[in-house]
Design a protein around this motif. Structure first.
Motif, mmCIF file in Angstrom:
data_model
loop_
_atom_site.group_PDB
_atom_site.id
_atom_site.type_symbol
_atom_site.label_atom_id
_atom_site.label_comp_id
_atom_site.label_asym_id
_atom_site.label_seq_id
_atom_site.Cartn_x
_atom_site.Cartn_y
_atom_site.Cartn_z
ATOM 1 N N VAL A 6 -6.670 116.963 69.653
ATOM 2 C CA VAL A 6 -6.711 116.783 68.201
ATOM 3 C C VAL A 6 -8.166 116.899 67.777
ATOM 4 O O VAL A 6 -9.020 116.171 68.298
ATOM 5 N N HIS A 8 -11.039 116.914 64.711
ATOM 6 C CA HIS A 8 -11.325 116.531 63.321
ATOM 7 C C HIS A 8 -12.571 117.206 62.757
ATOM 8 O O HIS A 8 -12.647 117.485 61.579
ATOM 9 N N LEU A 40 -7.326 119.354 62.436
ATOM 10 C CA LEU A 40 -7.068 118.446 61.324
ATOM 11 C C LEU A 40 -8.358 118.310 60.505
ATOM 12 O O LEU A 40 -9.446 118.546 61.018
ATOM 13 N N GLY A 41 -8.238 117.926 59.265
ATOM 14 C CA GLY A 41 -9.440 117.710 58.440
ATOM 15 C C GLY A 41 -10.314 118.948 58.408
ATOM 16 O O GLY A 41 -9.817 120.083 58.352
ATOM 17 N N LEU A 112 2.020 117.573 59.905
ATOM 18 C CA LEU A 112 1.656 116.486 60.815
ATOM 19 C C LEU A 112 2.734 116.200 61.864
ATOM 20 O O LEU A 112 2.449 115.574 62.882
ATOM 21 N N GLY A 113 3.945 116.669 61.601
ATOM 22 C CA GLY A 113 5.013 116.512 62.591
ATOM 23 C C GLY A 113 4.618 117.135 63.925
ATOM 24 O O GLY A 113 4.950 116.621 64.993
ATOM 25 N N LEU A 115 1.611 117.277 65.052
ATOM 26 C CA LEU A 115 0.629 116.381 65.680
ATOM 27 C C LEU A 115 1.364 115.291 66.459
ATOM 28 O O LEU A 115 1.050 115.014 67.622
ATOM 29 N N ILE A 116 2.349 114.687 65.804
ATOM 30 C CA ILE A 116 3.075 113.591 66.445
ATOM 31 C C ILE A 116 3.909 114.120 67.621
ATOM 32 O O ILE A 116 3.928 113.527 68.699
ATOM 33 N N ASP A 117 4.551 115.255 67.426
ATOM 34 C CA ASP A 117 5.313 115.866 68.512
ATOM 35 C C ASP A 117 4.408 116.186 69.704
ATOM 36 O O ASP A 117 4.748 115.917 70.850
ATOM 37 N N THR A 119 1.630 114.760 70.471
ATOM 38 C CA THR A 119 1.199 113.506 71.092
ATOM 39 C C THR A 119 2.305 112.936 71.980
ATOM 40 O O THR A 119 2.047 112.431 73.071
ATOM 41 N N ALA A 120 3.534 113.032 71.493
ATOM 42 C CA ALA A 120 4.664 112.474 72.252
ATOM 43 C C ALA A 120 4.958 113.313 73.498
ATOM 44 O O ALA A 120 5.335 112.776 74.537
ATOM 45 N N THR A 125 -3.405 112.643 75.050
ATOM 46 C CA THR A 125 -3.892 113.216 73.798
ATOM 47 C C THR A 125 -5.365 112.859 73.688
ATOM 48 O O THR A 125 -5.732 111.699 73.888
ATOM 49 N N THR A 127 -8.817 113.066 71.240
ATOM 50 C CA THR A 127 -9.335 113.311 69.895
ATOM 51 C C THR A 127 -10.802 113.720 69.975
ATOM 52 O O THR A 127 -11.580 113.096 70.708
#
Lengths: 130, 118
Positions: A6, A8, A40-41, A112-113, A115-117, A119-120, A125, A127
């Motif tokens: 991830v 930023h 992201l960002g 963002l889904g 991102l969460i997927d 991570t899972a 993960t 950053t």
């Protein structure tokens, strides 16, 4: 090990995108895999195909593009962060009636889904730049 | 159920970090994950109950955080030392987060399947 990264930090004013790329290259070299890279960002600027870095400076857009293509990496640009910064793929440019687009394969635009997927699904993960 | 913790350590209105974190938390909750929020350092300012960011203009992070419960996010952790350092008490906060000590942070993070920093 399967990693999701991830990012930023902005490619032009922080070291985050370069550090993440160096990590990804080292990980792949050691036999690990990258499940997804989520920008992201301000990191979404990495996806812009209109980036023109000064001579002698790294072209992070190009470097990520080549790395992604070579290793078939899923590289996702956060849609909400991208649109407000003027980063659009062809379908978003059409949707919002804009004259040009600057996000193209191997980068994709999504939410963002992803991102969460990511991570899972990954073992780890990491950053970069926040 | 997979456990995810969003670690949020920025003050509310100087960047989009806080909102990105809250939005990610909501998405995680909608994915049926056991999602929690750990607020660290200046992040505690997100929880102040007397925020008035309308003239910035930005969305009130306190109000956004209040919506978490509706989405099934019930675990919000803050560090006691962060309150003390800023002269704050529980009465200054919106919601009723679980107040933990710094030394409890590692074990909280240890229990998670994944952690995202904002």
């Amino acid at each position: 090990m399967n990693y999701t990264l991830v990012i930023h930090g902005a490619p032009a004013s922080s070291q985050a995108c370069q550090t993440a790329l160096s990590f990804a290259q080292a990980a792949v070299k050691r036999g690990h895999s990258i499940y997804r890279v989520f920008f992201l960002g301000d990191a979404v600027h990495t996806g812009s195909s209109l980036t023109v870095p000064p001579q002698g400076e790294a072209n992070l857009h190009q470097a990520w593009k080549e790395f992604g293509e070579e290793h078939q990496i899923d590289m996702v640009i956060c849609i909400s962060a991208a649109l407000k910064r003027g980063l659009l793929d062809e379908s978003e440019a059409t949707r919002y009636d804009k004259a040009a687009s600057n996000i193209e394969a191997p980068f994709t635009i999504s939410g963002l889904g992803q991102l969460i997927d990511g991570t899972a699904a990954a073992d780890r993960t990491i950053t970069f730049g926040n | 159920m997979s456990k995810i913790c969003i670690v949020s350590s920025h003050s509310p209105y100087s960047s989009t970090s806080v909102r990105d974190g809250i939005e990610s938390l909501l998405v995680a909750a909608s994915f049926d994950m056991d999602a929690s929020l750990l607020v660290l350092g200046d992040g505690i300012l997100q929880l102040l109950n007397k925020q008035a960011p309308e003239s910035l203009p930005q969305k009130n992070t306190g109000s956004l955080l209040q919506a978490l419960e509706i989405y099934g996010v019930e675990s919000i952790y803050v560090c006691e030392q962060d309150l003390v350092d800023r002269g704050l008490t529980q009465d200054d906060l919106i919601l009723t987060p679980t107040i933990i000590s710094r030394s409890q942070v590692p074990s909280l993070l240890q229990e998670q399947d994944s952690i995202l920093n904002f």
